[in-house]
Design a protein around this motif. Structure first.
Motif, PDB file in Angstrom:
ATOM      1  N   UNK A  56       0.889  -1.129  -0.142  1.00 62.43           N
ATOM      2  CA  UNK A  56       0.100   0.019   0.063  1.00 62.43           C
ATOM      3  C   UNK A  56       0.816   1.330  -0.087  1.00 62.43           C
ATOM      4  N   UNK A  57       0.390   2.454   0.210  1.00 59.92           N
ATOM      5  CA  UNK A  57       0.992   3.640   0.073  1.00 59.92           C
ATOM      6  C   UNK A  57       1.755   3.967   1.443  1.00 59.92           C
ATOM      7  N   UNK A  58       3.064   4.170   1.409  1.00 59.68           N
ATOM      8  CA  UNK A  58       3.783   4.122   2.624  1.00 59.68           C
ATOM      9  C   UNK A  58       3.473   5.452   3.384  1.00 59.68           C
ATOM     10  N   UNK A  59       2.896   6.571   2.634  1.00 61.00           N
ATOM     11  CA  UNK A  59       2.638   7.657   3.385  1.00 61.00           C
ATOM     12  C   UNK A  59       1.380   7.332   4.313  1.00 61.00           C
ATOM     13  N   UNK A  60       0.627   6.312   4.025  1.00 61.38           N
ATOM     14  CA  UNK A  60      -0.518   6.077   5.200  1.00 61.38           C
ATOM     15  C   UNK A  60       0.056   5.716   6.595  1.00 61.38           C
ATOM     16  N   UNK A  61       1.364   5.638   6.650  1.00 61.07           N
ATOM     17  CA  UNK A  61       1.705   5.101   7.959  1.00 61.07           C
ATOM     18  C   UNK A  61       2.663   6.360   8.578  1.00 61.07           C
ATOM     19  N   UNK A  62       2.400   7.490   8.009  1.00 64.21           N
ATOM     20  CA  UNK A  62       3.029   8.653   8.662  1.00 64.21           C
ATOM     21  C   UNK A  62       1.864   9.799   8.833  1.00 64.21           C
ATOM     22  N   UNK A  63       1.820  10.200   9.945  1.00 66.82           N
ATOM     23  CA  UNK A  63       0.997  11.283  10.365  1.00 66.82           C
ATOM     24  C   UNK A  63       0.910  12.635   9.658  1.00 66.82           C
ATOM     25  N   UNK A  64      -0.112  12.986   9.176  1.00 70.29           N
ATOM     26  CA  UNK A  64      -0.091  14.296   8.444  1.00 70.29           C
ATOM     27  C   UNK A  64      -0.049  15.462   9.320  1.00 70.29           C
ATOM     28  N   UNK A  65      -0.067  15.449  10.770  1.00 68.02           N
ATOM     29  CA  UNK A  65      -0.242  16.384  11.696  1.00 68.02           C
ATOM     30  C   UNK A  65      -1.605  16.923  11.965  1.00 68.02           C
ATOM     31  N   UNK A  66      -2.593  16.095  11.451  1.00 72.24           N
ATOM     32  CA  UNK A  66      -3.976  16.540  11.708  1.00 72.24           C
ATOM     33  C   UNK A  66      -4.417  15.745  13.287  1.00 72.24           C
ATOM     34  N   UNK A  67      -3.556  14.703  13.434  1.00 74.18           N
ATOM     35  CA  UNK A  67      -4.126  13.838  14.512  1.00 74.18           C
ATOM     36  C   UNK A  67      -4.703  12.780  14.241  1.00 74.18           C
ATOM     37  N   UNK A  68      -5.209  12.789  12.896  1.00 74.88           N
ATOM     38  CA  UNK A  68      -6.033  11.653  12.247  1.00 74.88           C
ATOM     39  C   UNK A  68      -5.385  11.022  11.153  1.00 74.88           C
ATOM     40  N   UNK A  69      -3.898  11.036  11.148  1.00 79.19           N
ATOM     41  CA  UNK A  69      -3.048  10.482  10.003  1.00 79.19           C
ATOM     42  C   UNK A  69      -2.802   9.068  10.106  1.00 79.19           C
ATOM     43  N   UNK A  70      -3.213   8.477  11.398  1.00 79.28           N
ATOM     44  CA  UNK A  70      -3.213   6.980  11.450  1.00 79.28           C
ATOM     45  C   UNK A  70      -4.171   6.027  11.265  1.00 79.28           C
ATOM     46  N   UNK A  71      -5.381   6.549  10.994  1.00 79.62           N
ATOM     47  CA  UNK A  71      -6.466   5.731  10.693  1.00 79.62           C
ATOM     48  C   UNK A  71      -6.405   4.781   9.572  1.00 79.62           C
ATOM     49  N   UNK A  72      -5.986   5.062   8.595  1.00 79.07           N
ATOM     50  CA  UNK A  72      -5.685   4.226   7.658  1.00 79.07           C
ATOM     51  C   UNK A  72      -4.831   3.066   8.044  1.00 79.07           C
ATOM     52  N   UNK A  73      -3.582   3.505   8.553  1.00 77.43           N
ATOM     53  CA  UNK A  73      -2.677   2.546   8.719  1.00 77.43           C
ATOM     54  C   UNK A  73      -3.062   1.693   9.856  1.00 77.43           C
ATOM     55  N   UNK A  74      -3.818   2.192  10.809  1.00 72.37           N
ATOM     56  CA  UNK A  74      -4.012   1.302  11.958  1.00 72.37           C
ATOM     57  C   UNK A  74      -5.254   0.224  11.573  1.00 72.37           C
ATOM     58  N   UNK A  75      -6.054   0.620  10.503  1.00 66.90           N
ATOM     59  CA  UNK A  75      -7.084  -0.208   9.930  1.00 66.90           C
ATOM     60  C   UNK A  75      -6.014  -1.591   9.153  1.00 66.90           C
ATOM     61  N   UNK A  76      -5.006  -0.903   8.471  1.00 73.36           N
ATOM     62  CA  UNK A  76      -4.118  -1.923   7.424  1.00 73.36           C
ATOM     63  C   UNK A  76      -3.486  -3.005   8.567  1.00 73.36           C
ATOM     64  N   UNK A  77      -2.754  -2.418   9.452  1.00 75.14           N
ATOM     65  CA  UNK A  77      -2.013  -3.077  10.888  1.00 75.14           C
ATOM     66  C   UNK A  77      -2.852  -3.957  11.240  1.00 75.14           C
ATOM     67  N   UNK A  78      -3.910  -3.792  11.618  1.00 77.47           N
ATOM     68  CA  UNK A  78      -5.112  -4.542  12.417  1.00 77.47           C
ATOM     69  C   UNK A  78      -5.229  -5.888  11.850  1.00 77.47           C
ATOM     70  N   UNK A  79      -5.142  -6.166  10.396  1.00 76.50           N
ATOM     71  CA  UNK A  79      -5.320  -7.180   9.662  1.00 76.50           C
ATOM     72  C   UNK A  79      -4.039  -7.572   9.266  1.00 76.50           C
ATOM     73  N   UNK A  80      -3.103  -7.280   9.484  1.00 73.97           N
ATOM     74  CA  UNK A  80      -1.790  -7.893   8.862  1.00 73.97           C
ATOM     75  C   UNK A  80      -1.183  -9.196   9.625  1.00 73.97           C
TER      76      UNK A  80
END
Length: 129
Positions: free
Chosen positions: A15-39
Motif C-alpha cells: 500500500x501507500x507508505x505515506x499512510x503510515x506517517x501522520x499528516x499533523x492533523x492527529x488523524x493521520x494513522x486511521x488508514x494505517x491502523x486498519x491495515x495493521x489490524x489485519x496484518x
C-alpha cells in the motif's frame, strides 16, 4: 531464510507508505491502523520496531509500526526498560553482598529507586529482598 523474510507478507508493503506517517492533523494513522489490524506479521513488525528504535523518545520515532504510533511504542519501551531495571535490582539484592549504593550504580538508578523496588517486592511477596 532471511531475518527480514516476514516483510514480504506485510500488508504495508502493498500500500501507500505515506499512510503510515501522520499528516499533523492527529488523524493521520486511521488508514494505517486498519491495515495493521489485519496484518499477518504484526507481531514481527512490533519486534522489529523495538529492536530498531531501542530507547528513543517518542519525538525520535516516526510512523506506525506493528499497529502502534510513536508515543505508544515509546511508552512500551520505557515500561520494558523499567521492568528490566527492577528485575536487575531484585537479583542483585537477593544475591547479597552489595550495598544499595552499589546496586544503584550497577543498575544505573538512584539509591531511592533501589529502596522503593526492594520495599515494593517485600510488601507484595512478604519476603526479605
Amino acid at each position: 531464510m532471511s531475518a527480514y523474510a516476514w516483510m514480504d507478507e506485510a500488508l504495508c508493503a502493498q500500500t501507500d507508505p505515506d499512510a503510515f506517517h501522520a499528516d499533523g492533523s492527529g488523524h493521520g494513522y486511521r488508514a494505517a491502523a486498519s491495515i495493521c489490524g489485519a496484518c499477518p506479521v504484526r507481531k514481527e513488525c512490533e519486534a522489529f520496531a523495538d529492536r530498531l528504535e531501542g530507547t528513543l523518545s517518542h519525538r525520535d520515532r516516526h510512523g506506525m509500526w506493528g499497529g502502534r504510533v510513536p508515543r505508544r511504542r515509546s511508552a512500551r519501551a520505557a515500561a520494558t526498560a523499567k521492568q528490566q531495571r527492577d528485575a536487575l535490582i531484585l537479583r542483585l539484592a537477593a544475591r547479597g553482598g552489595m550495598s544499595p549504593e552499589e546496586i544503584a550504580a550497577t543498575a544505573g538508578c538512584e539509591v531511592r529507586t533501589v529502596h522503593r523496588v526492594t520495599a515494593a517486592h517485600r510488601d507484595s511477596h512478604g519476603t526479605a529482598a
